[in-house]
Scaffold this active site. Structure first.
Site, mmCIF file in Angstrom:
data_model
loop_
_atom_site.group_PDB
_atom_site.id
_atom_site.type_symbol
_atom_site.label_atom_id
_atom_site.label_comp_id
_atom_site.label_asym_id
_atom_site.label_seq_id
_atom_site.Cartn_x
_atom_site.Cartn_y
_atom_site.Cartn_z
ATOM 1 N N LYS A 261 0.835 -1.210 0.000
ATOM 2 C CA LYS A 261 0.000 0.000 0.000
ATOM 3 C C LYS A 261 0.868 1.258 0.000
ATOM 4 O O LYS A 261 1.648 1.476 0.926
ATOM 5 C CB LYS A 261 -0.921 -0.011 1.230
ATOM 6 C CG LYS A 261 -1.698 1.288 1.453
ATOM 7 C CD LYS A 261 -2.634 1.199 2.662
ATOM 8 C CE LYS A 261 -3.283 2.542 2.993
ATOM 9 N NZ LYS A 261 -4.171 2.464 4.175
ATOM 10 N N ASP A 266 -2.639 10.101 4.109
ATOM 11 C CA ASP A 266 -4.040 9.689 4.250
ATOM 12 C C ASP A 266 -4.782 10.682 5.153
ATOM 13 O O ASP A 266 -4.736 10.588 6.369
ATOM 14 C CB ASP A 266 -4.111 8.277 4.842
ATOM 15 C CG ASP A 266 -5.543 7.759 4.930
ATOM 16 O OD1 ASP A 266 -6.450 8.412 4.364
ATOM 17 O OD2 ASP A 266 -5.753 6.699 5.564
ATOM 18 N N LYS A 273 -10.192 12.535 8.609
ATOM 19 C CA LYS A 273 -9.755 11.998 9.901
ATOM 20 C C LYS A 273 -9.832 13.088 10.960
ATOM 21 O O LYS A 273 -9.527 14.246 10.685
ATOM 22 C CB LYS A 273 -8.302 11.510 9.805
ATOM 23 C CG LYS A 273 -8.145 10.168 9.128
ATOM 24 C CD LYS A 273 -6.711 9.675 9.232
ATOM 25 C CE LYS A 273 -6.526 8.397 8.432
ATOM 26 N NZ LYS A 273 -7.304 7.256 8.952
ATOM 27 N N ASP A 283 1.621 6.091 5.706
ATOM 28 C CA ASP A 283 0.640 5.174 5.104
ATOM 29 C C ASP A 283 1.148 4.542 3.804
ATOM 30 O O ASP A 283 0.411 3.817 3.132
ATOM 31 C CB ASP A 283 -0.683 5.920 4.883
ATOM 32 C CG ASP A 283 -1.905 5.022 5.050
ATOM 33 O OD1 ASP A 283 -1.763 3.930 5.636
ATOM 34 O OD2 ASP A 283 -2.991 5.413 4.591
ATOM 35 N N ASP A 342 -12.222 6.884 3.895
ATOM 36 C CA ASP A 342 -11.019 6.614 4.685
ATOM 37 C C ASP A 342 -10.599 5.144 4.589
ATOM 38 O O ASP A 342 -9.523 4.781 5.052
ATOM 39 C CB ASP A 342 -11.255 7.029 6.139
ATOM 40 C CG ASP A 342 -9.970 7.226 6.913
ATOM 41 O OD1 ASP A 342 -8.885 7.198 6.283
ATOM 42 O OD2 ASP A 342 -10.045 7.415 8.140
ATOM 43 N N GLU A 344 -9.457 3.604 2.072
ATOM 44 C CA GLU A 344 -8.918 3.749 0.709
ATOM 45 C C GLU A 344 -7.884 2.690 0.374
ATOM 46 O O GLU A 344 -7.690 2.361 -0.798
ATOM 47 C CB GLU A 344 -8.316 5.155 0.551
ATOM 48 C CG GLU A 344 -6.890 5.344 1.086
ATOM 49 C CD GLU A 344 -6.739 5.144 2.587
ATOM 50 O OE1 GLU A 344 -7.747 5.247 3.313
ATOM 51 O OE2 GLU A 344 -5.605 4.861 3.044
ATOM 52 N N ARG A 346 -7.674 -0.602 0.910
ATOM 53 C CA ARG A 346 -8.178 -1.841 0.301
ATOM 54 C C ARG A 346 -8.590 -1.620 -1.157
ATOM 55 O O ARG A 346 -8.553 -2.555 -1.956
ATOM 56 C CB ARG A 346 -9.353 -2.375 1.149
ATOM 57 C CG ARG A 346 -10.559 -1.472 1.176
ATOM 58 C CD ARG A 346 -11.525 -1.817 2.320
ATOM 59 N NE ARG A 346 -10.949 -1.455 3.628
ATOM 60 C CZ ARG A 346 -11.552 -1.662 4.799
ATOM 61 N NH1 ARG A 346 -12.736 -2.251 4.841
ATOM 62 N NH2 ARG A 346 -10.960 -1.298 5.922
HETATM 63 N N1 BES Z 1 -4.273 4.230 7.027
HETATM 64 C C1 BES Z 1 -5.408 3.894 7.814
HETATM 65 C C2 BES Z 1 -5.115 2.807 8.843
HETATM 66 C C3 BES Z 1 -4.156 3.165 9.959
HETATM 67 C C4 BES Z 1 -4.636 3.493 11.212
HETATM 68 C C5 BES Z 1 -2.786 3.108 9.776
HETATM 69 C C6 BES Z 1 -3.774 3.802 12.242
HETATM 70 C C7 BES Z 1 -1.905 3.415 10.804
HETATM 71 C C8 BES Z 1 -2.401 3.751 12.041
HETATM 72 C C9 BES Z 1 -6.544 3.398 6.916
HETATM 73 O O1 BES Z 1 -6.590 3.935 5.642
HETATM 74 C C10 BES Z 1 -7.828 3.776 7.588
HETATM 75 O O2 BES Z 1 -8.095 4.935 7.664
HETATM 76 N N2 BES Z 1 -8.564 2.777 8.063
HETATM 77 C C11 BES Z 1 -9.806 3.009 8.729
HETATM 78 C C12 BES Z 1 -10.896 2.328 7.951
HETATM 79 C C13 BES Z 1 -12.261 2.616 8.463
HETATM 80 C C14 BES Z 1 -12.731 3.966 7.983
HETATM 81 C C15 BES Z 1 -13.194 1.539 7.974
HETATM 82 C C16 BES Z 1 -9.683 2.395 10.121
HETATM 83 O O3 BES Z 1 -9.170 1.280 10.234
HETATM 84 O O4 BES Z 1 -10.053 3.053 11.073
HETATM 85 ZN ZN ZN Z 2 -4.772 4.599 4.867
HETATM 86 MN MN MN Z 3 -7.686 5.727 5.501
#
Ligand code: BES
Ligand code: ZN
Ligand code: MN
Length: 494
Positions: A261, A266, A273, A283, A342, A344, A346
């Site tokens: 990824k 992000d 966020k 990220d 958010d 993104e 996947r």
């Molecule tokens: N990049 C984040 C995941 C992340 C969180 C990485 C904390 C490092 C530290 C990812 O893109 C994300 O935002 N995931 C969300 C998805 C949710 C909106 C379904 C999550 O896991 O909270």
């Molecule tokens: Zn992310």
């Molecule tokens: Mn995200």
């Protein structure tokens, strides 16, 4: 920069500091193997001095003892191994102890390490790894920090010309350089690293390592119907990229696809966020790890074919951002409803996995800072590993042996129902937010061909640390490079 070399353990050690190791026995701190010569030079008072300093021999302890003119080195650093037996020098304890010692020796130009004092290649590699990883600092944007001078680390062994020990040093240099380059990429903020500059980095370093490199720009992405990569990257001032790096040695034993990824920042997109956004410069840690791993695999001349497929995009906010409720069309024509912008990672990974699997690889190794759920479940020390079960467990074991902490996680088939959408083939986030690490893996598994051996490694927590520990500085850790390289080496050997 740090350079390591092997020296004769019977010769007097000249250095600014000598690193030895301690253990924590039932009777308190004790010296580990390798410290006898240093202790003798000090008249046998080393243990008494350590006790006076309340040394315990536990992990993460590095105690400095001045030698007051009794040794050619002005300083001895006693690094705790955290094990109970002086003879149990397990590689990861040694790597961590040496790393902790080196992190605490900012101004020493020349360091000698007197631990173990044999020629065991695994131990020599662990000492070298600890020195090269513990000596890392990110000072590119801090001109006030003294320019990192070339520092020399001498590792005391019984036979400096030993072929196995010399090979261990060569391996250590290649692997730790890959880890430290990954750290540099992760630590570089998004105003300096965007999809275009990241792709240029991959091209430059990939070509220098003899890899074939292909970079798809936004027009090529459109022609290739990469609807998810284009949508996720569509809100940013810098357009997305898909980088393909390929290593094809003669007589390859098997073929491996790597996918990582590469979100250079992000923000969450329109689902902006609200917390910890600054950390999201990390990220792209999965992308950095697979780029540096394929380069290291080429330098190690592993006899397997490897292709890295790396989607790069910035998840930003603007009038051209993709929206909740949008329906994207992926490379294979399948559609995804966006519940949350958010989620993104996947999306871009689905397009990249589809492309990677068009080459019919024997194995797929994919990694991403994918979910907050990984951090909740396993914290910042242990990555979550999902995928086909036998290969998943093999990668977990190989990663652990290489000194990275991983844990197997399931992809329960019943979770897939939650990703059904009334208006598209799938939705990117279900209404029920539980088990989000597993849900993300279930989403990805939909794009992996039936029967392919594959792993998905969620490194959201371990990729970036808020405070230093062991051989890791604050910031990017370069995590999962050592697991990927151990897995590639194992596939090459079997
Ligand atoms: N990049 C984040 C995941 C992340 C969180 C990485 C904390 C490092 C530290 C990812 O893109 C994300 O935002 N995931 C969300 C998805 C949710 C909106 C379904 C999550 O896991 O909270
Ligand atoms: Zn992310
Ligand atoms: Mn995200």
């Amino acid at each position: 920069m740090t350079s390591v070399s092997l020296i004769d353990s019977t010769a007097p050690l000249t250095a600014d500091a000598i690193v030895i190791a301690t253990v924590c026995t039932a009777d308190g701190v004790a010296l580990a193997d390798g410290a006898a010569g240093v202790d003798a030079a000090l008249g046998g008072v080393l243990l008494a001095a350590l006790r006076a300093m309340d040394a315990t021999g536990k992990a993460d302890e590095a105690i400095k003892i001045p030698t007051l003119g009794k040794s050619a080195a002005p300083l001895v650093v006693a690094a705790g191994l955290g094990v109970a037996e002086p003879s149990t020098l397990d590689p990861e304890s040694v790597r961590r102890a040496v790393g902790t010692a080196l992190r605490g020796l900012e101004s020493a130009q020349r360091v000698a390490v007197a631990i173990g004092s044999g020629t065991d290649p695994e131990l020599v590699q662990a000492i070298s790894d600890g020195a090269l990883l513990g000596g890392y600092r990110f000072t590119r944007y801090k001109p006030s920090a003294k320019p990192a001078a070339l520092r020399r680390v001498d590792i005391a062994v019984t036979e400096p010309a030993h072929a196995g020990a010399k090979a261990a040093i060569r391996r250590s240099k290649i692997i730790t350089e890959a880890v430290n380059n990954t750290r540099d990429l992760v630590n570089t903020p998004a105003n300096h690293l965007n999809p275009v500059t990241f792709a240029a980095y991959a091209r430059e370093h990939g070509e220098a390592a003899g890899l074939a490199v292909e970079v798809l720009d936004e027009r090529a992405l459109k022609r290739g119907r990469y609807g998810a990569i284009l949508a996720v990257g569509g809100g940013a001032a810098t357009p997305p990229r898909l980088v393909r790096l390929s290593y094809q040695p003669a007589r390859a034993r098997t073929s491996v696809a790597l996918v990582g990824k590469g979100i250079t920042f992000d923000t969450g997109g329109l689902n902006l966020k609200v917390a910890n956004m600054a950390e999201m410069k990390s990220d792209m840690a999965g992308a950095a790890a697979v780029i540096e791993s394929i380069i290291a695999a080429a330098r190690l001349k592993l006899p397997i074919a490897i292709t890295a497929t790396v989607p790069m995009a910035e998840n930003a906010v603007s009038g051209s951002s993709y929206r909740p409720s949008d329906i994207l069309e992926l490379r294979d024509g399948r559609t995804v409803e966006i519940d949350n912008t958010d989620a993104e990672g996947r999306l871009i990974l689905a397009d990249a996995i589809l492309r990677a699997c068009e080459d019919s690889p024997d194995y797929l190794i994919e990694t991403a800072t994918l979910t907050g759920g990984q951090v909740v479940a396993l914290g910042n020390g242990t990555s979550g590993v999902m995928g086909s079960e036998a290969f998943r467990d093999r990668v977990v074991a190989l990663g652990a042996a290489a000194g990275e902490s991983l844990w197997p996680m399931p992809i329960p088939p019943r979770l897939r129902k939650a990703l059904d959408s009334p208006v598209a083939d799938l939705v990117n986030v279900p209404k029920d937010r539980t088990a989000s690490m597993l849900i993300a893996a279930a989403f990805l598994s939909d794009f992996v061909p039936e029967g392919l051996e594959w792993v998905h490694m969620d490194i959201a927590g371990p990729a970036f640390l808020h405070s230093a520990s062991g051989y890791n500085a604050q910031g990017g850790t370069g995590v999962i490079v050592r697991t990927i390289l151990a897995s590639l080496a194992d596939l090459a050997a079997s």
